[in-house]
Write an enzyme that holds these catalytic residues in place. Structure first.
Site, PDB file in Angstrom:
ATOM      1  N   CYS A   2      95.207  46.268  56.028  1.00 31.66           N
ATOM      2  CA  CYS A   2      96.436  47.037  56.588  1.00 31.66           C
ATOM      3  C   CYS A   2      97.032  46.032  57.553  1.00 31.66           C
ATOM      4  O   CYS A   2      96.499  45.032  57.782  1.00 31.66           O
ATOM      5  CB  CYS A   2      95.743  48.185  57.194  1.00 31.66           C
ATOM      6  SG  CYS A   2      94.698  49.120  56.126  1.00 31.66           S
ATOM      7  N   ARG A  27     100.628  42.370  52.207  1.00 34.20           N
ATOM      8  CA  ARG A  27      99.081  42.399  52.332  1.00 34.20           C
ATOM      9  C   ARG A  27      98.685  43.635  51.949  1.00 34.20           C
ATOM     10  O   ARG A  27      97.472  43.807  51.758  1.00 34.20           O
ATOM     11  CB  ARG A  27      98.875  42.392  54.045  1.00 34.20           C
ATOM     12  CG  ARG A  27      98.724  41.297  54.793  1.00 34.20           C
ATOM     13  CD  ARG A  27      98.463  41.257  56.160  1.00 34.20           C
ATOM     14  NE  ARG A  27      98.670  39.880  56.559  1.00 34.20           N
ATOM     15  CZ  ARG A  27      97.673  39.243  56.914  1.00 34.20           C
ATOM     16  NH1 ARG A  27      96.397  39.871  56.732  1.00 34.20           N
ATOM     17  NH2 ARG A  27      97.476  37.853  57.613  1.00 34.20           N
ATOM     18  N   TRP A  75      96.536  49.948  53.243  1.00 35.09           N
ATOM     19  CA  TRP A  75      95.758  49.907  52.023  1.00 35.09           C
ATOM     20  C   TRP A  75      94.540  50.572  52.139  1.00 35.09           C
ATOM     21  O   TRP A  75      93.426  50.122  52.719  1.00 35.09           O
ATOM     22  CB  TRP A  75      95.707  48.378  52.056  1.00 35.09           C
ATOM     23  CG  TRP A  75      94.921  47.758  50.863  1.00 35.09           C
ATOM     24  CD1 TRP A  75      93.600  47.526  50.651  1.00 35.09           C
ATOM     25  CD2 TRP A  75      95.496  47.490  49.541  1.00 35.09           C
ATOM     26  NE1 TRP A  75      93.215  47.172  49.255  1.00 35.09           N
ATOM     27  CE2 TRP A  75      94.473  46.906  48.666  1.00 35.09           C
ATOM     28  CE3 TRP A  75      96.927  47.458  48.926  1.00 35.09           C
ATOM     29  CZ2 TRP A  75      94.871  46.401  47.351  1.00 35.09           C
ATOM     30  CZ3 TRP A  75      96.954  46.768  47.781  1.00 35.09           C
ATOM     31  CH2 TRP A  75      96.200  46.370  47.039  1.00 35.09           C
ATOM     32  N   ASN A  99      93.151  48.800  62.246  1.00 36.02           N
ATOM     33  CA  ASN A  99      92.662  48.050  61.089  1.00 36.02           C
ATOM     34  C   ASN A  99      91.144  47.998  61.224  1.00 36.02           C
ATOM     35  O   ASN A  99      90.616  47.659  62.150  1.00 36.02           O
ATOM     36  CB  ASN A  99      93.245  46.779  60.918  1.00 36.02           C
ATOM     37  CG  ASN A  99      94.553  46.717  60.459  1.00 36.02           C
ATOM     38  OD1 ASN A  99      95.369  47.918  59.877  1.00 36.02           O
ATOM     39  ND2 ASN A  99      95.368  45.500  60.529  1.00 36.02           N
ATOM     40  N   GLY A 100      90.447  47.845  60.162  1.00 34.58           N
ATOM     41  CA  GLY A 100      89.057  47.406  60.090  1.00 34.58           C
ATOM     42  C   GLY A 100      88.327  48.785  59.677  1.00 34.58           C
ATOM     43  O   GLY A 100      89.015  49.840  59.160  1.00 34.58           O
ATOM     44  N   GLU A 478      83.834  32.121  34.353  1.00 36.48           N
ATOM     45  CA  GLU A 478      84.931  32.245  35.432  1.00 36.48           C
ATOM     46  C   GLU A 478      85.448  30.751  36.097  1.00 36.48           C
ATOM     47  O   GLU A 478      86.683  30.722  35.890  1.00 36.48           O
ATOM     48  CB  GLU A 478      84.215  32.851  36.595  1.00 36.48           C
ATOM     49  CG  GLU A 478      85.183  33.369  37.705  1.00 36.48           C
ATOM     50  CD  GLU A 478      86.369  33.855  37.443  1.00 36.48           C
ATOM     51  OE1 GLU A 478      86.638  34.327  36.198  1.00 36.48           O
ATOM     52  OE2 GLU A 478      87.247  33.936  38.317  1.00 36.48           O
ATOM     53  N   LYS A 482      89.212  29.728  35.533  1.00 38.97           N
ATOM     54  CA  LYS A 482      90.129  29.265  36.757  1.00 38.97           C
ATOM     55  C   LYS A 482      90.838  28.065  36.678  1.00 38.97           C
ATOM     56  O   LYS A 482      91.939  27.946  36.882  1.00 38.97           O
ATOM     57  CB  LYS A 482      89.070  29.237  38.152  1.00 38.97           C
ATOM     58  CG  LYS A 482      88.798  30.339  39.020  1.00 38.97           C
ATOM     59  CD  LYS A 482      89.814  31.304  39.436  1.00 38.97           C
ATOM     60  CE  LYS A 482      90.254  32.150  38.144  1.00 38.97           C
ATOM     61  NZ  LYS A 482      89.827  33.446  38.268  1.00 38.97           N
ATOM     62  N   GLU A 485      93.600  28.437  33.695  1.00 42.34           N
ATOM     63  CA  GLU A 485      94.722  29.050  34.220  1.00 42.34           C
ATOM     64  C   GLU A 485      95.725  28.164  35.141  1.00 42.34           C
ATOM     65  O   GLU A 485      96.863  28.455  35.266  1.00 42.34           O
ATOM     66  CB  GLU A 485      94.305  30.228  35.347  1.00 42.34           C
ATOM     67  CG  GLU A 485      93.616  31.445  34.542  1.00 42.34           C
ATOM     68  CD  GLU A 485      93.311  32.504  35.433  1.00 42.34           C
ATOM     69  OE1 GLU A 485      92.435  32.550  36.345  1.00 42.34           O
ATOM     70  OE2 GLU A 485      93.978  33.671  35.537  1.00 42.34           O
ATOM     71  N   HIS A 501      73.416  23.757  20.186  1.00 39.85           N
ATOM     72  CA  HIS A 501      73.502  24.472  18.928  1.00 39.85           C
ATOM     73  C   HIS A 501      75.056  23.938  18.054  1.00 39.85           C
ATOM     74  O   HIS A 501      75.544  24.985  17.618  1.00 39.85           O
ATOM     75  CB  HIS A 501      73.488  25.785  18.957  1.00 39.85           C
ATOM     76  CG  HIS A 501      72.060  26.099  19.286  1.00 39.85           C
ATOM     77  ND1 HIS A 501      70.915  25.983  18.511  1.00 39.85           N
ATOM     78  CD2 HIS A 501      71.665  26.628  20.434  1.00 39.85           C
ATOM     79  CE1 HIS A 501      69.897  26.322  19.044  1.00 39.85           C
ATOM     80  NE2 HIS A 501      70.076  26.576  20.229  1.00 39.85           N
ATOM     81  N   LYS A 597     100.338  38.980  37.314  1.00 37.28           N
ATOM     82  CA  LYS A 597      99.154  39.536  38.012  1.00 37.28           C
ATOM     83  C   LYS A 597      98.598  40.629  37.501  1.00 37.28           C
ATOM     84  O   LYS A 597      97.274  40.925  37.523  1.00 37.28           O
ATOM     85  CB  LYS A 597      99.658  39.714  39.638  1.00 37.28           C
ATOM     86  CG  LYS A 597      98.686  39.907  40.466  1.00 37.28           C
ATOM     87  CD  LYS A 597      97.667  38.712  40.871  1.00 37.28           C
ATOM     88  CE  LYS A 597      96.446  39.137  41.496  1.00 37.28           C
ATOM     89  NZ  LYS A 597      95.227  38.206  41.506  1.00 37.28           N
TER      90      LYS A 597
HETATM   91  C1  F6R Z   1      92.230  35.754  36.194  1.00 35.34           C
HETATM   92  C2  F6R Z   1      92.684  36.954  36.408  1.00 35.34           C
HETATM   93  C3  F6R Z   1      92.704  37.794  35.195  1.00 35.34           C
HETATM   94  C4  F6R Z   1      92.433  39.376  35.267  1.00 35.34           C
HETATM   95  C5  F6R Z   1      92.441  40.280  34.081  1.00 35.34           C
HETATM   96  C6  F6R Z   1      92.131  41.596  34.323  1.00 35.34           C
HETATM   97  O1  F6R Z   1      92.509  34.902  37.333  1.00 35.34           O
HETATM   98  O2  F6R Z   1      92.945  37.468  37.329  1.00 35.34           O
HETATM   99  O3  F6R Z   1      91.903  37.384  33.906  1.00 35.34           O
HETATM  100  O4  F6R Z   1      91.156  39.315  35.796  1.00 35.34           O
HETATM  101  O5  F6R Z   1      94.001  40.065  33.595  1.00 35.34           O
HETATM  102  O6  F6R Z   1      92.723  42.225  35.477  1.00 35.34           O
HETATM  103  P1  F6R Z   1      92.162  43.358  36.117  1.00 35.34           P
HETATM  104  O7  F6R Z   1      91.065  42.664  37.158  1.00 35.34           O
HETATM  105  O8  F6R Z   1      93.468  43.768  37.237  1.00 35.34           O
HETATM  106  O9  F6R Z   1      92.146  44.756  35.506  1.00 35.34           O
END
Ligand code: F6R
Length: 602
Positions: A2, A27, A75, A99-100, A478, A482, A485, A501, A597
């Site tokens: 927040c 934020r 938030w 906040n908090g 993961e 990363k 991407e 295998h 995103k």
């Molecule tokens: C990778 C990433 C994506 C999301 C995926 C699902 O860094 O961010 O792989 O994890 O698109 O998104 P959410 O979690 O918003 O459902």
């Protein structure tokens, strides 16, 4: 998370607050509000949604002349994003923003309710203003009342309070959440970060934990546990874009560094001395549940995979994980003794949302683990646990993954408690490890420069394998995601025992293998898998607390006794590796090509 803004002075207050809140919207936002006292008159406005809604509501309002004012953009963590839950929270004649999380708010709330106080919101914050007024009604001294109020609060807070009982003063306190004071002549500003006051204030003082006081006549009276103290101001930065990133080069970098602090928020009020508690969940949620099915996409799917090990190992509950886009069309057989869990940072991912709707239609109970309250997935689910990571700006998810994994780990313990599959000794070991997690997530001083140095060796080649076993297999997936991407290099996550295998055929000096080699989980097994790759001349970057001589590069981690602490520490290493490779390749770290995103299409 927040955002807070405050202003004491003679300029138009509404504009200062709204402009400041606008700077904090990045934020997170689900509601916002302001409160102003001028000419002994208190005014208050709140609106749900984007700040624009608050602007529209306050269009006719002007606040000229000397006065005090506070504002907040929220938030949600406690209570839905509604106008009643939006800050500033109101007593009979005072307003507060915060906040908090006030950890002991329920206890305080009960005492106040016993005295006849009526609460309007579901928030922890509202207790502050009622407690202040209760004290003030007894002693008629606003400053003493504020001090007494602060002394009763447990948890994290940055808070501002204004009251008609002392209409030229802003009271403030900080403990665990950021707050600063800006100065320009006799004008005083408050904010939860630099950006709202850049261009307005010229000097700044960053409050320390445990500091509190009041602003009056353009002056600050600052106190801590030893009494009144002096302080020195410093020049305020002038670059807003830089300030939004808190001085980091990229949002992703900032978010990696933030993981340690947001983890405290994730655990707050849930990790208790002797157990895990989720006050947002009905006690009977797991009654008659014999099976857990988790559906998610991308990074969220990886946290789900990690959780499946924990649900089976600790809670002795069968757990299957499915990629949401696959689940939707496989004509799945669903049984109503299954709890359907969705995981989503955004809460808007189309595939996950549709999977949830299918499960609901089949009569399954549903639980979502999400970072955004009031998102479609949260609204669609029977129950929700928020990850409290704060808004994540970098497209490549970091802190959302960390907090999802923590919520799932806590949930596994929660189920184990309910099903009595965990004994006291193991329970206390798990809780103890959780308490150490924020430390495991800290970026050690020497680590980041080391990853910067190492990254230059990994800019070419014909691909990366991230390998691990058990919990470290999802982490390998993961780590590879990363890297893919943001570097656009090919990377795959693989269970290390599976390399022989097939994929080991790829091994040569141009195949980069990032080996996750925890000490506390199957160390000897993974070691022999990595040795097989070394024997075929693969280039190996080993991450382990245990020295490994065959590795070409080695990152030594510190935790070696609990898999989850090793998990979180190694996660940070893989995130920094991806970041630094991307930087060297000149890519856009925060907005990688072809990605969004939030994926709201199929
Ligand atoms: C990778 C990433 C994506 C999301 C995926 C699902 O860094 O961010 O792989 O994890 O698109 O998104 P959410 O979690 O918003 O459902």
């Amino acid at each position: 998370m927040c955002g807070i803004v405050g202003y004491l002075g003679k300029n138009e207050k509404k504009e200062i607050l709204l402009d400041g809140l606008q700077e904090l919207e990045y934020r997170g936002y689900d509601s916002a509000g302001i409160a102003v006292i001028e000419n002994k008159q208190l005014k208050n406005f709140k609106a749900v949604g984007r700040l624009k809604n608050l602007r529209d509501k306050t269009k006719e309002y002007e606040s000229k002349g000397f006065g005090v004012s506070i504002g907040h953009t929220r938030w949600a963590t406690h209570g839905k994003p509604t106008e009643l839950n939006a800050h500033p929270h109101m007593g009979a004649y005072s307003f507060v923003v915060h906040n908090g999380i006030i950890e002991n708010y329920q206890e305080l709330k009960k005492e106040l309710q016993a005295d006849g106080v009526k609460f309007l919101s579901q928030t922890d914050t509202e207790t502050i203003v009622h407690l202040f007024e209760k004290n003030h009604n007894l002693n008629n001294n606003p400053w003493e009342s504020f001090k007494k109020t602060i002394s009763k609060l447990e948890g994290a807070y940055a808070t501002l309070l204004i009251t008609e009982a002392d209409e030229e003063t802003i009271y403030f306190a900080k403990n665990g959440s950021p707050m600063l004071i800006g100065f320009n002549d006799s004008d005083v500003y408050f904010a939860s970060s630099d950006t709202p006051i850049i261009g307005k204030a010229t000097e700044v003082y960053y409050l320390e934990d445990g500091e509190y006081g009041y602003a009056q006549n353009g002056k600050i009276h600052l106190f801590d546990k030893n009494g009144e103290k002096t302080f020195s101001k410093q020049a305020l930065a002038t670059d807003k874009a830089m300030a939004q990133k808190d001085g980091y080069r990229f949002f992703m970098e900032k978010e990696i560094y933030e993981q340690s602090t947001v983890m405290n928020d994730t655990m707050m009020g849930r990790l208790l001395d002797d157990r895990i508690e989720f006050e947002e969940l009905d006690k009977d949620l797991f009654d008659n549940i014999v099976n857990i099915k988790i559906c998610a996409c991308g990074t969220s799917y990886h946290s789900a995979l990690a959780a499946s090990y924990l649900f089976e190992r600790i809670a002795k509950t069968p757990c299957q994980v499915e990629i949401a886009s696959e689940f939707r069309y496989k004509e799945p057989l669903l049984r109503d003794d299954t709890l359907f869990v969705t995981i989503s940072q955004s809460g808007e991912t189309a595939d996950t949302l549709e999977a949830l709707k299918m499960a609901k239609k089949a009569g399954l109970k549903s639980l979502s683990i999400c970072n955004v309250d009031n998102s479609s997935i949260v609204r669609e689910s029977d129950a929700a646990v928020l990850t409290r990571a704060g808004i994540e700006k970098g497209v490549a998810s970091t802190k959302a993954f960390a907090t999802q994994t923590m919520v799932l780990w806590m949930l596994a313990i929660y189920v184990a408690q309910a099903k009595e599959t965990i004994d006291n000794e193991l329970l206390s070991q798990e809780l103890d490890a959780m308490r150490h997690t924020p430390k495991a997530l800290l970026v050690a001083d020497e680590l980041h420069p080391k990853m910067t140095r190492l990254s230059k060796r990994y800019l070419h080649g014909h691909g990366f394998f991230f390998i691990g076993r058990d919990l470290f297999f999802p982490l390998a997936l993961e780590g590879a995601l990363k890297l893919k991407e943001i570097s656009y290099l090919h990377a795959e996550g693989y269970p290390s025992g599976e390399m022989k295998h097939g994929p080991i055929a790829l091994a040569d000096a141009e195949l980069f293998t990032v080996a996750l080699m925890p000490k506390s989980l199957h160390y000897e097994k993974i070691k022999s898998n990595v040795e097989e790759l070394c024997a075929r001349d693969a280039t190996v970057l080993a991450i382990s607390p245990e020295p490994f001589d065959l590795a070409d590069d080695f990152v030594k981690t510190t935790y070696d006794s609990h898999p989850m602490l090793e998990f979180f520490e190694m996660m940070v290493v893989t995130q920094l590796l991806a970041l630094e490779i991307s930087v060297r390749l000149g890519n856009d770290v925060d907005m990688p090509r072809n990605l969004a995103k939030s994926v709201t299409v199929e």
